[in-house]
Scaffold this motif. Structure first.
Motif, mmCIF file in Angstrom:
data_model
loop_
_atom_site.group_PDB
_atom_site.id
_atom_site.type_symbol
_atom_site.label_atom_id
_atom_site.label_comp_id
_atom_site.label_asym_id
_atom_site.label_seq_id
_atom_site.Cartn_x
_atom_site.Cartn_y
_atom_site.Cartn_z
ATOM 1 N N GLY A 75 37.546 52.299 46.180
ATOM 2 C CA GLY A 75 37.733 52.135 44.758
ATOM 3 C C GLY A 75 38.715 53.093 44.132
ATOM 4 N N VAL A 76 39.025 52.796 42.877
ATOM 5 C CA VAL A 76 39.833 53.664 42.023
ATOM 6 C C VAL A 76 39.057 53.836 40.732
ATOM 7 C CG1 VAL A 76 42.012 54.042 40.823
ATOM 8 C CG2 VAL A 76 41.988 52.731 42.960
ATOM 9 N N ASP A 77 38.748 55.068 40.395
ATOM 10 C CA ASP A 77 38.040 55.372 39.154
ATOM 11 C C ASP A 77 39.059 55.885 38.145
ATOM 12 O OD1 ASP A 77 36.444 56.439 37.088
ATOM 13 O OD2 ASP A 77 34.871 57.009 38.504
ATOM 14 N N TYR A 78 39.122 55.228 37.001
ATOM 15 C CA TYR A 78 40.096 55.607 35.973
ATOM 16 C C TYR A 78 39.510 56.571 34.941
ATOM 17 C CZ TYR A 78 42.591 51.816 38.119
ATOM 18 O OH TYR A 78 43.203 51.009 39.037
ATOM 19 N N ARG A 79 38.239 56.911 35.086
ATOM 20 C CA ARG A 79 37.602 57.806 34.126
ATOM 21 C C ARG A 79 37.274 59.174 34.716
ATOM 22 N NH1 ARG A 79 34.127 54.530 29.791
ATOM 23 N NH2 ARG A 79 35.782 53.068 29.280
ATOM 24 N N ALA A 80 37.424 59.346 36.022
ATOM 25 C CA ALA A 80 37.041 60.609 36.661
ATOM 26 C C ALA A 80 37.934 61.772 36.231
ATOM 27 C CB ALA A 80 37.061 60.465 38.180
ATOM 28 N N ARG A 81 39.237 61.541 36.123
ATOM 29 C CA ARG A 81 40.185 62.587 35.727
ATOM 30 C C ARG A 81 41.183 61.987 34.749
ATOM 31 N NH1 ARG A 81 38.824 67.024 38.749
ATOM 32 N NH2 ARG A 81 38.468 66.669 40.948
ATOM 33 N N ALA A 82 41.384 62.667 33.647
ATOM 34 C CA ALA A 82 42.318 62.176 32.621
ATOM 35 C C ALA A 82 43.727 62.073 33.195
ATOM 36 C CB ALA A 82 42.310 63.115 31.413
ATOM 37 N N GLY A 83 44.380 60.952 32.941
ATOM 38 C CA GLY A 83 45.766 60.765 33.338
ATOM 39 C C GLY A 83 45.991 60.429 34.795
ATOM 40 N N ALA A 84 44.908 60.163 35.537
ATOM 41 C CA ALA A 84 45.057 59.865 36.965
ATOM 42 C C ALA A 84 44.056 58.791 37.372
ATOM 43 C CB ALA A 84 44.842 61.118 37.802
ATOM 44 N N GLY A 85 44.382 58.094 38.435
ATOM 45 C CA GLY A 85 43.421 57.210 39.080
ATOM 46 C C GLY A 85 42.852 57.976 40.262
ATOM 47 N N THR A 86 41.540 58.048 40.357
ATOM 48 C CA THR A 86 40.892 58.771 41.453
ATOM 49 C C THR A 86 40.449 57.772 42.513
ATOM 50 O OG1 THR A 86 40.160 60.514 39.964
ATOM 51 C CG2 THR A 86 39.023 60.336 42.071
ATOM 52 N N VAL A 87 41.049 57.881 43.681
ATOM 53 C CA VAL A 87 40.735 57.015 44.814
ATOM 54 C C VAL A 87 39.470 57.578 45.467
ATOM 55 C CG1 VAL A 87 41.586 56.111 47.003
ATOM 56 C CG2 VAL A 87 43.194 56.511 45.111
ATOM 57 N N TRP A 88 38.467 56.698 45.674
ATOM 58 C CA TRP A 88 37.217 57.207 46.238
ATOM 59 C C TRP A 88 36.438 56.124 46.952
ATOM 60 C CZ3 TRP A 88 36.134 53.945 42.590
ATOM 61 C CH2 TRP A 88 34.875 53.731 42.073
ATOM 62 N N GLN A 89 35.434 56.563 47.698
ATOM 63 C CA GLN A 89 34.538 55.701 48.470
ATOM 64 C C GLN A 89 35.290 54.819 49.459
ATOM 65 O OE1 GLN A 89 31.828 53.677 45.783
ATOM 66 N NE2 GLN A 89 30.616 55.537 45.504
#
Length: 174
Positions: A75-89
């Motif tokens: 996944g990509v979380d758009y709320r984990a870090r401002a201004g970035a997409g966080t790739v996870w899981q």
């Protein structure tokens, strides 16, 4: 039933098989085919993330075979870090690791991040997961810090235990 093929000397016969795959959104209907990706607890978490995907907070992707079975997810979380997409899981079917599916999945995630108007991808990798870290570095991710992480894991008897680890934080400008 699987049959083993050998040559006349008894050595296993080997061949290269090219199999087309496609990347699409993961759906709740895919979850029964994703038991290889983690415990029942993990799959319940993925199911909750799919609700967030429906709300536009995350993207959850699947790399699928021609039979439409997921062999890599993440996944990509758009709320984990401002201004970035966080790739996870991120997870790849163990038998198909080192076949390029992780690379394909990460590149698809990066395209989704750019599609949201963001120019930075971030991720965290456990410090002792050298193989994954080498992949991320090969794809252009650079370490910028460390942070602890923890989650509940389901044991073989169904009991939950807390798993704690230290992660390397990595980012890439897209």
């Amino acid at each position: 039933m699987l049959a083993s093929m050998t040559d006349t000397a008894g050595a296993p016969l080997r061949t290269t098989l090219a199999l087309p795959v496609a990347v699409r959104d993961l759906t709740p209907g895919d979850l029964p085919a994703c038991t290889w990706s983690g415990s029942a607890t993990h799959l319940r978490q993925v199911e909750r993330e799919l609700v967030r995907a429906a709300a536009g907070e995350v993207d959850y992707l699947a790399v699928c075979t021609p039979a439409d079975l997921p062999v890599a997810i993440g996944g990509v979380d758009y709320r984990a870090r401002a201004g970035a997409g966080t790739v996870w899981q991120l997870a790849v079917l163990p038998a198909l690791q080192s076949c390029g599916l992780g690379t394909l999945l990460i590149r698809a995630a990066e395209r989704r991040i750019v599609g949201r108007g963001l120019r930075t991808a971030e991720l965290a990798v456990e410090e002792d997961n050298r193989r994954a870290r080498a992949l991320y570095e090969r794809l252009g991710y650079v370490a910028y810090g460390r942070e602890p992480d923890a989650w509940d894991e389901e044991g073989p008897d169904g009991s939950l235990r807390r798993y704690e680890t230290m992660c390397v934080l990595m980012r890439k400008e897209l």
